[in-house]
Design a protein around this motif. Structure first.
Motif, PDB file in Angstrom:
ATOM      1  N   ASP A 178       0.852  -1.191   0.000  1.00  0.00           N
ATOM      2  CA  ASP A 178       0.000   0.000   0.000  1.00  0.00           C
ATOM      3  C   ASP A 178       0.889   1.243   0.000  1.00  0.00           C
ATOM      4  OD1 ASP A 178      -2.199  -1.595   0.047  1.00  0.00           O
ATOM      5  OD2 ASP A 178      -2.743  -1.218   2.138  1.00  0.00           O
ATOM      6  N   GLN A 236      -1.794  -1.031 -10.314  1.00  0.00           N
ATOM      7  CA  GLN A 236      -3.016  -1.130  -9.520  1.00  0.00           C
ATOM      8  C   GLN A 236      -3.925  -2.135 -10.220  1.00  0.00           C
ATOM      9  OE1 GLN A 236      -3.355   3.296  -9.639  1.00  0.00           O
ATOM     10  NE2 GLN A 236      -4.066   3.110  -7.525  1.00  0.00           N
ATOM     11  N   ARG A 274       3.570   7.148 -10.673  1.00  0.00           N
ATOM     12  CA  ARG A 274       2.900   6.024 -11.325  1.00  0.00           C
ATOM     13  C   ARG A 274       3.760   5.458 -12.455  1.00  0.00           C
ATOM     14  NH1 ARG A 274      -2.369   5.908  -9.790  1.00  0.00           N
ATOM     15  NH2 ARG A 274      -3.110   7.768  -8.702  1.00  0.00           N
ATOM     16  N   TYR A 316      -6.559   1.276 -13.510  1.00  0.00           N
ATOM     17  CA  TYR A 316      -6.455  -0.088 -13.002  1.00  0.00           C
ATOM     18  C   TYR A 316      -6.298  -1.048 -14.181  1.00  0.00           C
ATOM     19  CZ  TYR A 316      -8.464   1.973  -8.747  1.00  0.00           C
ATOM     20  OH  TYR A 316      -8.712   2.754  -7.654  1.00  0.00           O
ATOM     21  N   ASP A 364      -9.437  -0.029  -4.867  1.00  0.00           N
ATOM     22  CA  ASP A 364      -8.473  -0.057  -3.765  1.00  0.00           C
ATOM     23  C   ASP A 364      -7.295   0.832  -4.182  1.00  0.00           C
ATOM     24  OD1 ASP A 364      -6.899  -0.567  -1.594  1.00  0.00           O
ATOM     25  OD2 ASP A 364      -7.075  -2.746  -1.689  1.00  0.00           O
ATOM     26  N   HIS A 373      -3.519   0.314  -3.082  1.00  0.00           N
ATOM     27  CA  HIS A 373      -3.009  -1.047  -3.263  1.00  0.00           C
ATOM     28  C   HIS A 373      -2.302  -1.203  -4.611  1.00  0.00           C
ATOM     29  CE1 HIS A 373      -3.194  -5.477  -2.559  1.00  0.00           C
ATOM     30  NE2 HIS A 373      -3.203  -5.514  -3.890  1.00  0.00           N
ATOM     31  N   TRP A 374      -1.042  -1.662  -4.562  1.00  0.00           N
ATOM     32  CA  TRP A 374      -0.246  -1.911  -5.768  1.00  0.00           C
ATOM     33  C   TRP A 374       0.219  -3.356  -5.781  1.00  0.00           C
ATOM     34  CZ3 TRP A 374       1.051   1.671  -9.678  1.00  0.00           C
ATOM     35  CH2 TRP A 374       0.536   2.956  -9.479  1.00  0.00           C
TER      36      TRP A 374
END
Length: 290
Positions: free
Chosen positions: A232, A251, A241, A285, A256, A259-260
């Motif tokens: 996280d 992701q 990113r 995502y 979420d 969360h990765w």
């Protein structure tokens, strides 16, 4: 007398030479035969997997010995779902069937099973029953420390990739300090579940009636954090990113946000494995096609 001794000496030399040549020839024959047998075994080992990939239906279970180290590329003739399943069939002994609780979990948390990194270890199922099972799996892992943290550990390949991204950009952990953001125990996973849900909600998830909660918290024994392949983070800009994506972190659990997941693939190749790009409230995502 001297001539006779000389003749015997020459004969002995010839015999030794003939024996040496015979041994060399025998060794060559054995090596050639052994090489042919080895190639034959390799061909047999590869055959079941090729059969799985050539079918138009869902991929079959790969029962061959999983010793293949070369990167796997799905058959582009298959649809997205089949390409994804053909990849995870190489990692899971048995692929969960649609309509089951395991399949629901695979749909939400199964992105890691396409990971091609030979340095990581994946679980043989997507649910751990208790703390003991979790500890047995985690005890078999090669772990690496996340730089700049006190007690944050991931599987080494995942930690190394994350550390590279954090060299490019400052990327803090969600909590700012620790283990809850990284590899978790079964009991930590259970504690998070009870913070947001309960046994009644779990029963609905198991029946497929309530799945939105899976974007908030993972049911007991099912979190990617248990496998040392999720973290996280507090990510607030495109540069962060980009650094994470360039190092195989994405992701994959819709809604979420912190969360990765360590998928270990480049962004360009994700669609080849069937992943669907989904942009929700500005967050990108990569969702499994199940």
């Amino acid at each position: 007398m001297k001539l006779t001794i000389k003749k015997k000496t020459n004969i002995n030399k010839l015999l030794r030479k003939a024996t040496f040549i015979s041994i060399v020839i025998l060794m060559i024959v054995v090596l050639v035969a052994s090489n042919e047998i080895t190639h034959y075994k390799v061909a047999i080992t590869a055959q079941p997997l090729n059969g799985c990939l050539s079918t138009d239906s869902l991929p079959c279970t790969d029962t061959s010995k999983k010793t293949i180290s070369e990167p796997f590329i799905p058959d582009t003739k298959l649809n997205k779902q089949q390409r994804f399943l053909s990849a995870i069939a190489r990692k899971l002994p048995t692929v969960p069937q649609p309509g089951t609780y395991e399949y629901i979990l695979l749909r939400n948390y199964g992105a890691v099973f396409v990971n091609q990194d030979v340095g990581i270890k994946l679980p043989q199922k997507d649910i751990f029953a208790n703390e003991q099972e979790t500890q047995e799996f985690q005890g078999s892992l090669t772990m690496g420390h996340v730089d700049g943290t006190k007690d944050c550990y991931l599987q080494k390949s995942a930690a190394d990739a994350l550390n590279k991204a954090r060299v490019q950009q400052q990327i803090p952990l969600k909590s700012g300090y620790g283990s809850g953001d990284c590899t978790r125990t079964f009991n930590t996973n259970l504690r998070f579940w009870h913070k947001y849900a309960n046994n009644q909600v779990l029963a609905k998830v198991q029946q497929g009636k309530e799945t939105k909660v899976l974007g908030l918290v993972a049911p007991p024994g099912t979190s990617q954090h248990l496998w040392g392949l999720a973290i996280d983070l507090r990510v607030s800009n495109k540069e962060q990113r980009k650094a994470l994506n360039q190092n195989g972190w994405f992701q994959t659990v819709q809604n979420d946000v912190p969360h990765w997941t360590y998928v270990g693939l480049s962004e360009e190749i994700l669609p080849l494995f069937g992943f669907k790009k989904q942009v929700v409230q500005g967050f990108t995502y990569w969702i499994t096609p199940l």
